[in-house]
Design a protein around this motif. Sequence first.
Motif, PDB file in Angstrom:
ATOM      1  N   GLY A  46       0.734  -1.220   0.046  1.00 55.38           N
ATOM      2  CA  GLY A  46       0.050  -0.167  -0.047  1.00 55.38           C
ATOM      3  C   GLY A  46       0.859   1.135   0.021  1.00 55.38           C
ATOM      4  N   GLY A  47       1.668   1.250   0.828  1.00 57.42           N
ATOM      5  CA  GLY A  47       2.811   2.487   0.966  1.00 57.42           C
ATOM      6  C   GLY A  47       3.461   2.505  -0.531  1.00 57.42           C
ATOM      7  N   GLY A  48       3.916   1.497  -1.239  1.00 54.20           N
ATOM      8  CA  GLY A  48       4.477   1.593  -2.286  1.00 54.20           C
ATOM      9  C   GLY A  48       3.563   2.042  -3.673  1.00 54.20           C
ATOM     10  N   VAL A  49       2.202   1.595  -3.477  1.00 49.81           N
ATOM     11  CA  VAL A  49       1.342   2.056  -4.629  1.00 49.81           C
ATOM     12  C   VAL A  49       1.246   3.675  -4.242  1.00 49.81           C
ATOM     13  CG1 VAL A  49      -1.151   2.081  -5.152  1.00 49.81           C
ATOM     14  CG2 VAL A  49       0.206  -0.072  -4.717  1.00 49.81           C
ATOM     15  N   LEU A  50       0.921   4.190  -3.238  1.00 50.65           N
ATOM     16  CA  LEU A  50       0.963   5.677  -3.073  1.00 50.65           C
ATOM     17  C   LEU A  50       2.386   6.283  -3.409  1.00 50.65           C
ATOM     18  CD1 LEU A  50      -1.082   5.592   0.198  1.00 50.65           C
ATOM     19  CD2 LEU A  50      -1.900   6.047  -1.725  1.00 50.65           C
ATOM     20  N   VAL A  51       3.431   5.789  -2.964  1.00 49.02           N
ATOM     21  CA  VAL A  51       4.454   6.284  -3.381  1.00 49.02           C
ATOM     22  C   VAL A  51       4.785   6.445  -4.872  1.00 49.02           C
ATOM     23  CG1 VAL A  51       7.063   6.445  -3.247  1.00 49.02           C
ATOM     24  CG2 VAL A  51       5.587   6.188  -1.100  1.00 49.02           C
ATOM     25  N   ALA A  52       4.531   5.305  -5.500  1.00 46.83           N
ATOM     26  CA  ALA A  52       4.862   5.213  -6.793  1.00 46.83           C
ATOM     27  C   ALA A  52       3.795   6.092  -7.478  1.00 46.83           C
ATOM     28  CB  ALA A  52       4.563   3.712  -7.377  1.00 46.83           C
ATOM     29  N   LEU A  53       2.668   6.336  -7.221  1.00 45.98           N
ATOM     30  CA  LEU A  53       1.705   7.207  -7.863  1.00 45.98           C
ATOM     31  C   LEU A  53       2.084   8.583  -7.816  1.00 45.98           C
ATOM     32  CD1 LEU A  53      -0.929   7.685  -9.180  1.00 45.98           C
ATOM     33  CD2 LEU A  53      -2.058   7.585  -7.090  1.00 45.98           C
ATOM     34  N   ARG A  54       2.657   8.942  -6.517  1.00 48.88           N
ATOM     35  CA  ARG A  54       3.052  10.525  -6.414  1.00 48.88           C
ATOM     36  C   ARG A  54       4.205  10.807  -7.267  1.00 48.88           C
ATOM     37  NH1 ARG A  54       4.015  15.094  -6.119  1.00 48.88           N
ATOM     38  NH2 ARG A  54       4.331  16.329  -4.092  1.00 48.88           N
ATOM     39  N   LEU A  55       5.163   9.709  -7.299  1.00 48.00           N
ATOM     40  CA  LEU A  55       6.463   9.940  -8.144  1.00 48.00           C
ATOM     41  C   LEU A  55       6.042   9.742  -9.536  1.00 48.00           C
ATOM     42  CD1 LEU A  55       9.008   7.888  -5.983  1.00 48.00           C
ATOM     43  CD2 LEU A  55       8.669  10.539  -6.088  1.00 48.00           C
ATOM     44  N   SER A  58       3.810   4.798 -11.677  1.00 49.44           N
ATOM     45  CA  SER A  58       2.540   4.191 -12.026  1.00 49.44           C
ATOM     46  C   SER A  58       1.365   4.537 -11.568  1.00 49.44           C
ATOM     47  CB  SER A  58       2.825   2.671 -11.512  1.00 49.44           C
ATOM     48  OG  SER A  58       2.570   2.310 -10.393  1.00 49.44           O
ATOM     49  N   ASP A  59       0.323   4.447 -12.625  1.00 42.97           N
ATOM     50  CA  ASP A  59      -0.993   4.993 -11.973  1.00 42.97           C
ATOM     51  C   ASP A  59      -1.825   3.813 -12.260  1.00 42.97           C
ATOM     52  OD1 ASP A  59      -1.058   5.144 -14.632  1.00 42.97           O
ATOM     53  OD2 ASP A  59      -2.075   7.299 -14.866  1.00 42.97           O
ATOM     54  N   ASP A  60      -1.425   2.453 -12.543  1.00 42.21           N
ATOM     55  CA  ASP A  60      -2.430   1.424 -12.622  1.00 42.21           C
ATOM     56  C   ASP A  60      -1.815   0.460 -12.127  1.00 42.21           C
ATOM     57  OD1 ASP A  60      -1.260  -0.261 -14.893  1.00 42.21           O
ATOM     58  OD2 ASP A  60      -1.046   1.718 -15.750  1.00 42.21           O
ATOM     59  N   THR A  61      -2.572  -0.705 -11.828  1.00 41.07           N
ATOM     60  CA  THR A  61      -2.236  -2.054 -11.131  1.00 41.07           C
ATOM     61  C   THR A  61      -1.241  -2.830 -12.003  1.00 41.07           C
ATOM     62  OG1 THR A  61      -4.039  -3.185 -11.900  1.00 41.07           O
ATOM     63  CG2 THR A  61      -4.382  -2.086  -9.574  1.00 41.07           C
ATOM     64  N   ARG A  62      -1.275  -2.953 -13.230  1.00 39.48           N
ATOM     65  CA  ARG A  62      -0.474  -3.751 -13.973  1.00 39.48           C
ATOM     66  C   ARG A  62       0.833  -2.974 -14.079  1.00 39.48           C
ATOM     67  NH1 ARG A  62      -1.440  -8.641 -15.122  1.00 39.48           N
ATOM     68  NH2 ARG A  62      -3.337  -8.301 -16.024  1.00 39.48           N
ATOM     69  N   THR A  63       1.082  -1.852 -14.180  1.00 33.56           N
ATOM     70  CA  THR A  63       2.270  -0.983 -14.335  1.00 33.56           C
ATOM     71  C   THR A  63       2.955  -1.304 -13.064  1.00 33.56           C
ATOM     72  OG1 THR A  63       1.343   0.517 -16.197  1.00 33.56           O
ATOM     73  CG2 THR A  63       3.457   0.824 -14.781  1.00 33.56           C
ATOM     74  N   PHE A  64       2.399  -1.183 -12.004  1.00 28.38           N
ATOM     75  CA  PHE A  64       3.079  -1.307 -10.483  1.00 28.38           C
ATOM     76  C   PHE A  64       3.237  -2.744 -10.407  1.00 28.38           C
ATOM     77  CE2 PHE A  64       2.836  -2.022  -6.172  1.00 28.38           C
ATOM     78  CZ  PHE A  64       3.696  -1.020  -5.679  1.00 28.38           C
ATOM     79  N   SER A  65       2.509  -3.422 -10.582  1.00 28.47           N
ATOM     80  CA  SER A  65       3.008  -5.079 -10.697  1.00 28.47           C
ATOM     81  C   SER A  65       4.037  -5.502 -11.284  1.00 28.47           C
ATOM     82  CB  SER A  65       1.637  -5.844 -11.195  1.00 28.47           C
ATOM     83  OG  SER A  65       1.778  -7.109 -11.269  1.00 28.47           O
ATOM     84  N   ARG A  66       4.367  -4.784 -12.528  1.00 33.84           N
ATOM     85  CA  ARG A  66       5.530  -5.406 -13.275  1.00 33.84           C
ATOM     86  C   ARG A  66       6.451  -4.528 -13.105  1.00 33.84           C
ATOM     87  NH1 ARG A  66       2.103  -5.297 -19.228  1.00 33.84           N
ATOM     88  NH2 ARG A  66       1.295  -7.345 -19.009  1.00 33.84           N
ATOM     89  N   THR A  67       6.478  -3.090 -12.650  1.00 39.34           N
ATOM     90  CA  THR A  67       7.578  -2.414 -12.313  1.00 39.34           C
ATOM     91  C   THR A  67       8.437  -3.011 -11.211  1.00 39.34           C
ATOM     92  OG1 THR A  67       6.596  -0.624 -13.555  1.00 39.34           O
ATOM     93  CG2 THR A  67       8.554  -0.229 -11.721  1.00 39.34           C
ATOM     94  N   GLN A  98      -8.764  -6.881 -15.661  1.00 39.55           N
ATOM     95  CA  GLN A  98      -8.887  -6.246 -14.342  1.00 39.55           C
ATOM     96  C   GLN A  98      -7.981  -5.338 -13.794  1.00 39.55           C
ATOM     97  OE1 GLN A  98     -11.266  -7.545 -12.137  1.00 39.55           O
ATOM     98  NE2 GLN A  98     -12.169  -8.182 -13.986  1.00 39.55           N
ATOM     99  N   LYS A  99      -7.256  -4.855 -14.902  1.00 40.56           N
ATOM    100  CA  LYS A  99      -6.335  -3.918 -14.572  1.00 40.56           C
ATOM    101  C   LYS A  99      -7.030  -2.249 -14.177  1.00 40.56           C
ATOM    102  CE  LYS A  99      -3.706  -0.324 -17.512  1.00 40.56           C
ATOM    103  NZ  LYS A  99      -3.297   0.032 -18.729  1.00 40.56           N
ATOM    104  N   ALA A 100      -6.615  -1.913 -13.124  1.00 40.32           N
ATOM    105  CA  ALA A 100      -7.429  -0.734 -12.402  1.00 40.32           C
ATOM    106  C   ALA A 100      -6.433   0.359 -12.323  1.00 40.32           C
ATOM    107  CB  ALA A 100      -7.710  -1.223 -10.981  1.00 40.32           C
ATOM    108  N   SER A 101      -6.996   1.449 -13.031  1.00 40.86           N
ATOM    109  CA  SER A 101      -6.273   2.739 -12.729  1.00 40.86           C
ATOM    110  C   SER A 101      -6.645   3.599 -11.744  1.00 40.86           C
ATOM    111  CB  SER A 101      -6.504   3.607 -14.292  1.00 40.86           C
ATOM    112  OG  SER A 101      -6.016   2.937 -15.457  1.00 40.86           O
ATOM    113  N   PHE A 102      -5.777   4.197 -10.978  1.00 37.71           N
ATOM    114  CA  PHE A 102      -6.194   5.017  -9.835  1.00 37.71           C
ATOM    115  C   PHE A 102      -5.380   6.454  -9.794  1.00 37.71           C
ATOM    116  CE2 PHE A 102      -2.940   1.594  -9.180  1.00 37.71           C
ATOM    117  CZ  PHE A 102      -1.803   2.329  -8.878  1.00 37.71           C
ATOM    118  N   ALA A 103      -6.098   7.004  -8.815  1.00 38.44           N
ATOM    119  CA  ALA A 103      -5.695   8.426  -8.391  1.00 38.44           C
ATOM    120  C   ALA A 103      -5.654   8.443  -6.891  1.00 38.44           C
ATOM    121  CB  ALA A 103      -6.533   9.500  -9.350  1.00 38.44           C
ATOM    122  N   LEU A 104      -4.846   9.628  -6.552  1.00 34.38           N
ATOM    123  CA  LEU A 104      -4.734   9.932  -5.142  1.00 34.38           C
ATOM    124  C   LEU A 104      -5.969  10.631  -4.597  1.00 34.38           C
ATOM    125  CD1 LEU A 104      -1.176  11.636  -4.895  1.00 34.38           C
ATOM    126  CD2 LEU A 104      -1.742   9.066  -4.036  1.00 34.38           C
TER     127      LEU A 104
END
Length: 120
Positions: A46-55, A58-67, A98-104
């Motif tokens: 969860g912390g990684g998702v928020l930091v990755a989005l802020r930086l 990634s802004d989607d689950t698939r990119t975060f997962s692969r990266t 099932q790829k989800a795109s997200f925002a802060l």
Amino acid sequence: MTDTSSVAGNSNASDAVPDEEDISEERFLALVDELRAATPSLSPIGGGVLVALRLGISDDTRTFSRTLGIEHALVLREVTELAEIGLLRIVDRKQRSQKASFALTDISTALLARTSLGRA
């Protein structure tokens, strides 16, 4: 993480920190640790998702997962939980993959502001 030297920025991610093209794995992990220290209820993913989005990583689950080399199902579960507690807003979900795109959200932006990411 799959790449030990750097994590490339993704210009499509919303709310990205300006001029953060590449970030080392060590810096990324330090930022996740800093956010989790300010918000102990956050999981490492969860912390990684928020930091990755802020930086802008990634802004989607698939990119975060692969990266980061994390199973997509685990990332999906975490993003769903973050959305349920108001730390993320899911802006799109692809039915087939099932790829989800997200925002802060305002809440997650405020949490990030209490870290060095808020001073970027």
